[in-house]
Every structure is written in C-alpha cells, then in structure tokens.
Design an enzyme around this catalytic site. Sequence first.
Site, PDB file in Angstrom:
ATOM      1  N   PRO A   1      30.886 -51.606  27.491  1.00 37.82           N
ATOM      2  CA  PRO A   1      31.523 -53.054  27.642  1.00 37.82           C
ATOM      3  C   PRO A   1      30.589 -54.108  27.453  1.00 37.82           C
ATOM      4  O   PRO A   1      31.199 -55.205  27.054  1.00 37.82           O
ATOM      5  CB  PRO A   1      32.042 -53.080  29.423  1.00 37.82           C
ATOM      6  CG  PRO A   1      31.372 -51.746  29.969  1.00 37.82           C
ATOM      7  CD  PRO A   1      31.059 -50.598  28.694  1.00 37.82           C
TER       8      PRO A   1
ATOM      9  N   LYS B   1      40.044 -47.966  19.389  1.00 40.86           N
ATOM     10  CA  LYS B   1      40.599 -48.309  18.378  1.00 40.86           C
ATOM     11  C   LYS B   1      39.623 -49.362  17.208  1.00 40.86           C
ATOM     12  O   LYS B   1      40.388 -49.802  16.331  1.00 40.86           O
ATOM     13  CB  LYS B   1      42.001 -49.489  18.872  1.00 40.86           C
ATOM     14  CG  LYS B   1      42.972 -48.715  19.409  1.00 40.86           C
ATOM     15  CD  LYS B   1      44.210 -49.533  19.806  1.00 40.86           C
ATOM     16  CE  LYS B   1      45.434 -48.633  19.878  1.00 40.86           C
ATOM     17  NZ  LYS B   1      46.366 -49.715  20.566  1.00 40.86           N
TER      18      LYS B   1
ATOM     19  N   GLU C   1      36.624 -56.708  13.965  1.00 31.56           N
ATOM     20  CA  GLU C   1      37.583 -57.567  13.273  1.00 31.56           C
ATOM     21  C   GLU C   1      38.595 -58.085  14.132  1.00 31.56           C
ATOM     22  O   GLU C   1      38.594 -59.565  13.949  1.00 31.56           O
ATOM     23  CB  GLU C   1      38.252 -56.827  12.231  1.00 31.56           C
ATOM     24  CG  GLU C   1      37.797 -55.788  11.504  1.00 31.56           C
ATOM     25  CD  GLU C   1      36.629 -55.981  10.607  1.00 31.56           C
ATOM     26  OE1 GLU C   1      36.546 -57.210   9.873  1.00 31.56           O
ATOM     27  OE2 GLU C   1      35.938 -55.000  10.326  1.00 31.56           O
TER      28      GLU C   1
END
Length: 740
Positions: free
Chosen positions: A632, A701, A705
């Site tokens: 994280p 995932k 971007e």
Amino acid sequence: MTTQIIGTPLPRVDGRAKVTGAARYAADFNQPSQLHAVLVSATVGLGRVTGIDTAAVERMSGVAAVITHRNAQRLPYRPHKGFIDPAFGERLHVLQDDQVRFFGQPVAIVVAGTLDQAERAAAALRVTYSAETPVVDPSDTRATAVPPDPSSHAHADKSRGDAVGAFAQAEVKVDIRLDIARETHNPMEPHATIAAWNGDRLTLWSKSQFVVNEQAEIAAIFGIAPENVEVICPFIGGAFGTSLRTWPHVTLAALAARHVGRPVKLVLNRKQMFFTTGHRPRTLQRVALGATRDGRLTSVIHEGTGETSRYEQFVEALVSATGYMVSCPNLSVSYRLVPLDSGTPTYMRGPGESSGMFALESALDELSYALRMDPIELRKRNEPQIDEADGKPFSSRSLIQCYDQGARAFGWSRRDPNPRSMRDGRLLIGWGTASATYPVFYAPTRARVRLLADGRVEVEVAASDMGPGTYTSMTQVAAETLGLPVERVEFRLGRSSFPPAPPHGGSMTMASVGSAVRAACLEARRQAATLATSDNQSPLRGVAASDLEWRGDRLARRGAPAAGPSYAEIATRYGRPVQADGSTQPDPNVAGRYSMHAFGAAFIEVAVDPAVGTIRVRRALGAYAAGRIINPRLARSQCIGGIVGGIGMALMERTAIDPRDGRLVNAHMADYLLPVNLDIPDIDVLFVEEHDPHVNPLGVKGLGEISLVGIAPAVANAVFHATGKRLRNLPIRIEDVLVG
Ligand code: MOS
C-alpha cells in the site's frame, strides 16, 4: 510460521541505494577507453541532406570520427517482430540515406575523447539541406486521416445499434469537440546508452523499459544472433513510456562503437529527447451523447483522431474504453490516424485511455448539467451490468464503490451543483469528478529462483523498474511464497540474460512478473521437497508429497512436531543451489471469458482567480479498485505520481510546434511546463477492496496508468464548476479562462 508480507507497506528495498547514489543508471556504467558521442540533428523539417562538411570537424581536437549517411555502416535491419507489432520495430533507418523525415532527426554522429570535445565538434558541423515544408498539424488541410492498418484490428471501428439515428431522436444532447496537445514524456533521467563490442558480441548499458526487446531488436538491426547482445539496465530514473521502444540513439551508439573500435557513450540532451524518443500524440476528438430526460444514455458517438509519423503507424486505445464504460444500446466509436512529417509518437502515461476518457468524461459532465443531475448519479444510471462492447461479464468492476467511497472522503455531498456558486474570498471554487479505467494486461513471463546454501534466495527476471518499486514488490511476493523474511531475498532485474519479461509498461509488471516470481518460488519449493525426500540421509526420505508441509523455510512431515530441513540445509546437502524456473501466462479460457479492467474515480477541487485566470488544484483524491494491493505504501506513491501527471496534462503540458518547419519551440524545461511542488496540493489516494480471482494468480490489476486517467477530465469539470466556462482543449491555460 506463515508470513504475511504481501499487503504490508514495506519501505523500498532499494531506497538506500537510490538516496546514497549507489544505484547505477545507464550513463553511470563508464567503460575503460570509452569515447563520447554526440548526435547532430536535422534543422529542417522535411527534405534531403545535400552536404556535410566533415573535414573541418575531423581536424578538431579529440575528434575520433564523424559518421554520416555517407560513411556509416550499412545495417541489415532484419525484420523484427516486437512485442506489439509494428510499434516495437524501428522503421526509421538512421544514417542509411540522405532523407530528412522530421525536424530533429539524427543526420550525423560525432565521436570524441571527451563529452566537451564531442559537443564542440557537433556544434561546428555544417550540414546543408534541400528543404520542403513539412505537414505537422493534424488539422492542416494538407493532412489526411487514414484508418489504422488492418493488423491493428483492436482499433477497428465498432458499433452497436443505431447511434446516429438515436442521437437525432434524443431528448437531451451533448455534441462536443476536444483537442489535446502533443505532450513529451520528460523523465528526469535522459536517454543514455553505452555500447561496447567484443568481437561480434555487444554489451549495451542502456536505459530501457524492455531489455529483452532491445536485445532482440538491436540484434536484428545489426544482423547478429540475439545471444550476442546483452542489455543491462538495473535502474531507470523515470520514463513514462519513452523507454519502451528502442529509439535510434541506441542503434547509433552501437554503430559508433563499432566504427571507432572502442566503447562509446551516448547521452541525449534534453532538447534531443523531444524529437527522437516519442511523445503523446496530439488528439482531436468528438463525443456526441444522447439521453432521455431522466438521464439514460440512448446514443454514444466517439470519434478520435491521433497523429502519427509518415513512416510508422502508432496506435493507442483512444476510443476503446467508451464501449465498456457506459450502458447504451446505440454506440459507435471510430479511430483515425493522421500521418505527419514528425517522429513517431509512443505510449505515454496512461496511453490512449487518458486522452479518450478526457473526451467521454467531459461529455458526461456536460450532459449532467444539461440534465441538472449530479454527475455521479448520471454515471450510476448508466452503469453497465456486463461489458456491452464484447458481451462478456466483468471479472470484477467496482466503479460505483470507487465513486461512493471517494465521494464520502472528498465531502462531495457538500457541493453546490450550480457553477460559480462556491467561493473562497474572491476565488471561485470548483469541484469536479470523472471516472478512470485501464485494462488489465498480463503477459507471459518467466522467473528464476535460486535457494542458496547460506540461506539466501536469489530471484531473477529481465524486468525493469522505472520507479514504482518493482524490486520491493517482487521481494515481497518471493518472501511470502517461500516463507522467508524479506531480508533473505535478493531480487534482480534489468538484464536481458535473465528469464524474459514483457515490457515494463501498460501497468502489467505486477501482474506478469509477480505471477512468474510466485510460480518460480513454488517450483523451487517443489524441487527442494523432491530433493529432501529422495536423499538417503534425509529424515524425510520417501515421504509422499501429500504428507509434507512447509513451515516457513523448513520442510516437515505433516502434523509432526519437529520441523525438518531448511532450504539452506537441503541446498548444502545437495552441494549446489536449488534452482528453478517458473513461468506464467494468461489462461486463454479465463482471458476469453471475462472483460478485465481496473476502475477508479477522481475528485478535484480547483480555485480560480477570476481577475487573472490562474487555476490552482487545491485538493485531489483518487479512489481506485485495482484488485489486490501488494504494497500500500508503494501503491499510494505510484498513484500520487499518476495524479501529478494528470494535473500536468490538464493544466500545463504542451509540446509546441512551429508549423513552418516542424521545429519544437519549447523543447526545454523552461518553457515545457510541468507541475512542480508548488503546483501540487495534498493528494489523497484510497483503494477500494476488491478480490478478483480471474485476472491472474496474484489477483492484481495494475496501477501505473489508471491513476492518471481520470484526472484531466476531473480538473476540466472542476474548472467549469468554478467558472461556468467549459474548456475542451488541453492544457487549459490562463487565457482560456479569461477570454470569452
Ligand atoms: Mo507506460 S506509457 O506503458 O510506460
């Protein structure tokens, strides 16, 4: 002992090396007896080289060679099928003929003993040209839009229903045109290559996001076996896509090194990085939306045009997201390219989606005002149940959760929906929002693991790291999979001789490389167990695999109180490290069954000074659902970077082109504006919990971007909310706010 390492905010394992200067970047690998090369770039935008006065320069102090199309080695340029064809095969054959295809194209290379000598000589080199007027503006009447080459079938026009007919009938309509400026990547680290030949073997220390492609491509260009080329790049000082391709300077460094028979170092200067290493293509778009009065879309039309070069087509997913972002029975998307007399564009920071989503998300915001409906409510009313573009279910889609959690954190319910209604003294305050999305890419990757006799573990993949923290996240994956503390794991990347990885781009590194590291670690464990159960001295001899369990790094008989041998003990007894390769690739059954994308919601607050037109972003919040988050701390840092890039796209970045000769007039850091610390507010990032069992073995995932994608439309939507002025061209400038 189960270690929970994935999901913890481990600080960067390479942090100390970076801040102490121990981390070595391409230009740091100086070689004995190395010479310095400097490029000479064309000063016309189209035409031919008619003369180069090399004799005077060859006599200058320290000059070893002046290489032009007249004396350069003819290179075979064998066909090279890159990872994404044709965008990864260099079609600009440098110093092979007298043609000038764009302003700034390399026309000569000067090699000298010192950088200073090479720069002086390059500046003194007189080149004459016969020049024509280039076409460098996609809206120029002499420019012609063409469909993408049929090999780019993913970019063919798509439609469902009757979008044009439904738009004509729609109760409420929006029909807008948008223009996004060309942008240039401008990473901190310049492109750099040091080339050294040893007979027919070539070593390149070269800034690259894709070392195995650079190896294969340079081998093809020089007509030598790929195993004779090694590309080394352990660190990258930012890239944003500009180092995905092997640009001409890499070829030229190798060409020059062969020409002079010594190692050659070639570093592009800031100006050269604007001309020959790609750019985000300028895009011209139209979005037309038709809706019922209660806010249901009845028609979506999205037409996008991007610039490309005359010698190559660069394609990106400019209109692709529109088909799956919203539910609508009638939809039509089309994509065209305008070949120009310029260098080929390339992928840059959320390529395709960031430009296309600016158009769609601006249009949706305009529709929300036309409907007098909250923009988040409008998106909820048009949230699809499946991917209507291809009829498949989403592997997971948490867009609405991103909006709900983001809106709560941002305080969206306190927003007065009327433009020009929120103020802070004389400043106009605006709040804007927009969706973000990016596909989940996952490509075949191999990794190698060695369990060493001293208890350490080495993991190798020919991946790259341009900053997101690949060393750290892969260390976490390996440590957790092997049941080891992170200190025992050494992860290595950036060497083409390591097992191959896909490009470090398209947000696919965590999914691809991470899954391969995991697979290799599992395979190493399997092999260690096989050794431990087939060894005559082993207490576990003959124990069936199903009766074994790993407790951290120790193998034990299931349920037995005493733990058996550790990796180190197994390797010691075996007499050499336990080495295993693991590879992963998408399961075609799963990949074909689901539509896989990450989603997010961006929230922006701007303050506009109506007297002078200045726009400041005061708050930014991104809420992302991107599957599992491996680290994280790094993920948050990466998203902050993406949001900063989005603010640059919205308010600052523009590569300005002189239409007379194709010269880039702001090819330096004084006039190419980028956000600096004072431009950036507190940025808040939150991750929506999402478990996606379909995307890949790690359930990630990708994040690189998506964090940029929704920012520019959210800024533009906030500027409208603040000022009542709808600005559809990027970057939004002070004068746009003041005029009209
Ligand atoms: Mo990223 S533009 O795929 O390096």
